[in-house]
Design a protein around this motif. Structure first.
Motif, PDB file in Angstrom:
ATOM      1  N   PRO A  25       0.807  -1.209   0.000  1.00 43.46           N
ATOM      2  CA  PRO A  25       0.000   0.000   0.000  1.00 43.46           C
ATOM      3  C   PRO A  25       0.844   1.264   0.000  1.00 43.46           C
ATOM      4  CG  PRO A  25      -0.952  -1.618   1.485  1.00 43.46           C
ATOM      5  CD  PRO A  25       0.375  -2.170   1.013  1.00 43.46           C
ATOM      6  N   ALA A  26       1.960   1.261   0.764  1.00 42.84           N
ATOM      7  CA  ALA A  26       2.833   2.429   0.754  1.00 42.84           C
ATOM      8  C   ALA A  26       3.474   2.600  -0.603  1.00 42.84           C
ATOM      9  CB  ALA A  26       3.908   2.290   1.833  1.00 42.84           C
ATOM     10  N   ALA A  27       3.866   1.478  -1.219  1.00 43.28           N
ATOM     11  CA  ALA A  27       4.527   1.556  -2.519  1.00 43.28           C
ATOM     12  C   ALA A  27       3.573   1.968  -3.607  1.00 43.28           C
ATOM     13  CB  ALA A  27       5.133   0.196  -2.865  1.00 43.28           C
ATOM     14  N   ALA A  28       2.279   1.742  -3.412  1.00 37.22           N
ATOM     15  CA  ALA A  28       1.309   2.001  -4.463  1.00 37.22           C
ATOM     16  C   ALA A  28       0.672   3.376  -4.358  1.00 37.22           C
ATOM     17  CB  ALA A  28       0.208   0.937  -4.422  1.00 37.22           C
ATOM     18  N   GLN A  29       1.120   4.221  -3.395  1.00 33.52           N
ATOM     19  CA  GLN A  29       0.535   5.537  -3.255  1.00 33.52           C
ATOM     20  C   GLN A  29       0.713   6.329  -4.537  1.00 33.52           C
ATOM     21  OE1 GLN A  29       2.461   7.234   0.115  1.00 33.52           O
ATOM     22  NE2 GLN A  29       1.357   5.988   1.610  1.00 33.52           N
ATOM     23  N   GLN A  30      -0.307   7.092  -4.881  1.00 34.83           N
ATOM     24  CA  GLN A  30      -0.259   7.871  -6.105  1.00 34.83           C
ATOM     25  C   GLN A  30       0.615   9.102  -5.916  1.00 34.83           C
ATOM     26  OE1 GLN A  30      -1.695   7.042  -9.076  1.00 34.83           O
ATOM     27  NE2 GLN A  30      -2.056   5.109  -8.038  1.00 34.83           N
ATOM     28  N   MET A  99       9.033  10.759  -5.535  1.00 31.44           N
ATOM     29  CA  MET A  99       7.860  10.219  -6.220  1.00 31.44           C
ATOM     30  C   MET A  99       6.896  11.291  -6.694  1.00 31.44           C
ATOM     31  SD  MET A  99       7.121   6.613  -4.288  1.00 31.44           S
ATOM     32  CE  MET A  99       8.426   5.360  -4.307  1.00 31.44           C
ATOM     33  N   GLN A 100       6.912  12.465  -6.043  1.00 31.53           N
ATOM     34  CA  GLN A 100       6.038  13.543  -6.508  1.00 31.53           C
ATOM     35  C   GLN A 100       6.477  14.076  -7.863  1.00 31.53           C
ATOM     36  OE1 GLN A 100       7.945  13.626  -3.809  1.00 31.53           O
ATOM     37  NE2 GLN A 100       9.001  15.604  -3.549  1.00 31.53           N
ATOM     38  N   SER A 101       7.677  13.679  -8.301  1.00 34.85           N
ATOM     39  CA  SER A 101       8.189  14.123  -9.601  1.00 34.85           C
ATOM     40  C   SER A 101       7.985  13.098 -10.703  1.00 34.85           C
ATOM     41  CB  SER A 101       9.693  14.434  -9.484  1.00 34.85           C
ATOM     42  OG  SER A 101       9.945  15.435  -8.520  1.00 34.85           O
ATOM     43  N   TRP A 102       7.339  11.977 -10.389  1.00 38.93           N
ATOM     44  CA  TRP A 102       7.213  10.911 -11.388  1.00 38.93           C
ATOM     45  C   TRP A 102       6.228  11.249 -12.496  1.00 38.93           C
ATOM     46  CZ3 TRP A 102       7.480   5.201  -9.425  1.00 38.93           C
ATOM     47  CH2 TRP A 102       8.686   5.002  -8.728  1.00 38.93           C
ATOM     48  N   GLY A 103       5.272  12.143 -12.237  1.00 36.16           N
ATOM     49  CA  GLY A 103       4.305  12.491 -13.271  1.00 36.16           C
ATOM     50  C   GLY A 103       3.527  11.281 -13.747  1.00 36.16           C
ATOM     51  N   GLU A 104       3.642  10.940 -15.029  1.00 32.96           N
ATOM     52  CA  GLU A 104       2.907   9.806 -15.590  1.00 32.96           C
ATOM     53  C   GLU A 104       3.472   8.465 -15.141  1.00 32.96           C
ATOM     54  OE1 GLU A 104       2.766  10.159 -19.799  1.00 32.96           O
ATOM     55  OE2 GLU A 104       1.725  12.094 -19.775  1.00 32.96           O
ATOM     56  N   GLY A 105       4.622   8.473 -14.502  1.00 37.03           N
ATOM     57  CA  GLY A 105       5.196   7.223 -14.016  1.00 37.03           C
ATOM     58  C   GLY A 105       6.681   7.138 -14.282  1.00 37.03           C
ATOM     59  N   SER A 214      19.201  -1.154  -3.299  1.00 40.35           N
ATOM     60  CA  SER A 214      18.154  -0.462  -4.054  1.00 40.35           C
ATOM     61  C   SER A 214      17.062   0.050  -3.130  1.00 40.35           C
ATOM     62  CB  SER A 214      17.554  -1.406  -5.106  1.00 40.35           C
ATOM     63  OG  SER A 214      18.526  -1.776  -6.062  1.00 40.35           O
ATOM     64  N   ASP A 215      16.400   1.109  -3.579  1.00 36.17           N
ATOM     65  CA  ASP A 215      15.301   1.690  -2.814  1.00 36.17           C
ATOM     66  C   ASP A 215      14.052   0.841  -2.983  1.00 36.17           C
ATOM     67  OD1 ASP A 215      13.944   4.015  -1.391  1.00 36.17           O
ATOM     68  OD2 ASP A 215      12.825   3.990  -3.281  1.00 36.17           O
ATOM     69  N   GLY A 216      13.524   0.323  -1.863  1.00 33.89           N
ATOM     70  CA  GLY A 216      12.405  -0.606  -1.936  1.00 33.89           C
ATOM     71  C   GLY A 216      11.144  -0.010  -2.539  1.00 33.89           C
ATOM     72  N   GLN A 217      10.831   1.244  -2.188  1.00 34.90           N
ATOM     73  CA  GLN A 217       9.618   1.856  -2.725  1.00 34.90           C
ATOM     74  C   GLN A 217       9.723   2.038  -4.236  1.00 34.90           C
ATOM     75  OE1 GLN A 217       7.909   5.192  -0.794  1.00 34.90           O
ATOM     76  NE2 GLN A 217       8.293   4.433   1.274  1.00 34.90           N
ATOM     77  N   THR A 218      10.883   2.483  -4.707  1.00 37.15           N
ATOM     78  CA  THR A 218      11.064   2.627  -6.152  1.00 37.15           C
ATOM     79  C   THR A 218      10.891   1.283  -6.846  1.00 37.15           C
ATOM     80  OG1 THR A 218      12.576   4.502  -5.891  1.00 37.15           O
ATOM     81  CG2 THR A 218      12.674   3.283  -7.976  1.00 37.15           C
ATOM     82  N   SER A 219      11.572   0.253  -6.333  1.00 41.62           N
ATOM     83  CA  SER A 219      11.523  -1.050  -6.983  1.00 41.62           C
ATOM     84  C   SER A 219      10.115  -1.623  -6.981  1.00 41.62           C
ATOM     85  CB  SER A 219      12.493  -2.015  -6.298  1.00 41.62           C
ATOM     86  OG  SER A 219      13.814  -1.553  -6.402  1.00 41.62           O
ATOM     87  N   GLY A 220       9.420  -1.505  -5.855  1.00 41.43           N
ATOM     88  CA  GLY A 220       8.057  -2.033  -5.780  1.00 41.43           C
ATOM     89  C   GLY A 220       7.107  -1.343  -6.733  1.00 41.43           C
ATOM     90  N   ARG A 221       7.201  -0.037  -6.816  1.00 46.65           N
ATOM     91  CA  ARG A 221       6.291   0.698  -7.701  1.00 46.65           C
ATOM     92  C   ARG A 221       6.635   0.483  -9.170  1.00 46.65           C
ATOM     93  NH1 ARG A 221       4.805   6.690  -6.508  1.00 46.65           N
ATOM     94  NH2 ARG A 221       3.505   6.119  -8.296  1.00 46.65           N
ATOM     95  N   VAL A 222       7.929   0.407  -9.485  1.00 45.07           N
ATOM     96  CA  VAL A 222       8.305   0.168 -10.878  1.00 45.07           C
ATOM     97  C   VAL A 222       7.845  -1.212 -11.314  1.00 45.07           C
ATOM     98  CG1 VAL A 222      10.243  -0.085 -12.483  1.00 45.07           C
ATOM     99  CG2 VAL A 222      10.226   1.785 -10.826  1.00 45.07           C
TER     100      VAL A 222
END
Length: 309
Positions: A25-30, A99-105, A214-222
């Motif tokens: 859930p943390a990794a999937a935050q918009q 993550m606020q800079s990811w825009g479309e992903g 590696s950063d876990g949140q980045t890897s999970g969301r990617v």
């Protein structure tokens, strides 16, 4: 194939979670949408090491991997090519992108950042070589930006990972959320995961080390983005040469080499035969550079020679 799908999903998710086992859930935050100008200003999207002289080649590693995975390929090519060896943001010790800079992903952001790098460095239509996630990006650039590159090599990447894993609509909405309880109950064995991706013991240790850096949140969301992505329709637009190098032991022991090859051919069926070709490493797992480096480098060199000829 169900057991194979479940196992691979768990293993790739484990790779994405890194050492912190963050909650999905943390990794999937918009992320908050960002303008193109904000993205460009905020995005330190990769680190690059440049080696050699000659026609430009960009080497992109996969999820939670360092550019060091290309070491043998660099040694094989550096006398004849200028090699731009990437490590993507958030992976293997490189600072993650906010993550606020990811825009479309993340995938779209990296796609644009690579094109910007080509322009800023005044590279003359480089060849893109990518492994896994990097292979996906190589395919995306070949399909969507053929005017900026001359060719691409996809090393064991897929245009539609989620389709291969047979995701239901509910699973695709949640990324790979169904795997999280299994990971929480029993954790995961990173060494076992690495053994499923490479036969070489030193490489297994390298894969694990890169994962923990590696950063876990980045890897999970990617990983979640890759599960939802589907380049298959866009492959019909290929107008530059593309070579896909597949690893036929990637599904072992749950899938035969014949099944793995058939899946690759199905996933890339939309690519025009005039612009796309296959070669398969019969005894290699996912990291072909670990299990069949000479085979890999021979095919890369042959392909590059054709583009120069």
């Amino acid at each position: 194939m169900k057991a194979f799908n479940t196992t691979i999903c768990n293993l790739v998710l484990a790779l994405g979670l890194g050492s912190n086992l963050l909650s999905l859930p943390a990794a999937a935050q918009q992320s908050v949408p960002a303008t193109a100008a904000q993205q460009q200003q905020a995005c330190a999207c990769f680190e690059v090491k440049v080696v050699g002289e000659g026609p430009a080649v960009i080497l992109i590693p996969g999820l939670a991997s360092s550019g060091e995975v290309w070491q043998s390929t660099v040694e094989a090519l550096k006398a004849d090519y200028q090699l731009h060896i990437f490590t993507l943001a958030g992976f293997a010790g490189v600072k993650p992108i906010p993550m606020q800079s990811w825009g479309e992903g993340y995938l779209a952001l990296q796609h644009q950042a690579i094109l910007r790098y080509i322009s800023e460095q005044q590279l003359d239509k480089p060849v893109i070589i990518g492994h896994s996630l990097g292979g996906y990006l190589a395919l995306a650039l070949a399909a969507n930006a053929p005017e900026h590159i001359s060719a691409a090599i996809n090393v064991d990447g897929l245009p539609a990972l989620g389709a291969m894993l047979g995701q239901s609509s509910s699973q695709s909405t949640a990324g790979a959320g169904d795997s999280k309880p299994q990971l929480q109950r029993g954790g995961f064995d990173p060494v076992a995961m690495a053994k499923s991706m490479a036969n070489n013991e030193q490489w297994q240790q390298r894969i694990v080390a890169d994962m923990y850096r590696s950063d876990g949140q980045t890897s999970g969301r990617v990983f979640g983005e890759l599960m939802r992505a589907d380049l298959r329709p866009q492959l019909a637009s290929l107008r530059v040469p593309v070579l896909t190098l597949g690893a036929l032991q990637h599904g072992a022991p749950y899938s035969t080499p014949e099944q793995v090859q058939k899946n690759y051919e199905s996933q890339l069926a939309n690519a025009p035969a005039a612009f796309h070709s296959f070669a398969f490493a019969h005894d290699s797992k996912h990291f072909i550079m670990a299990d069949a480096p000479e085979w890999l480098n021979q095919h890369i060199q042959q392909f590059l020679s054709k583009q120069q000829g």
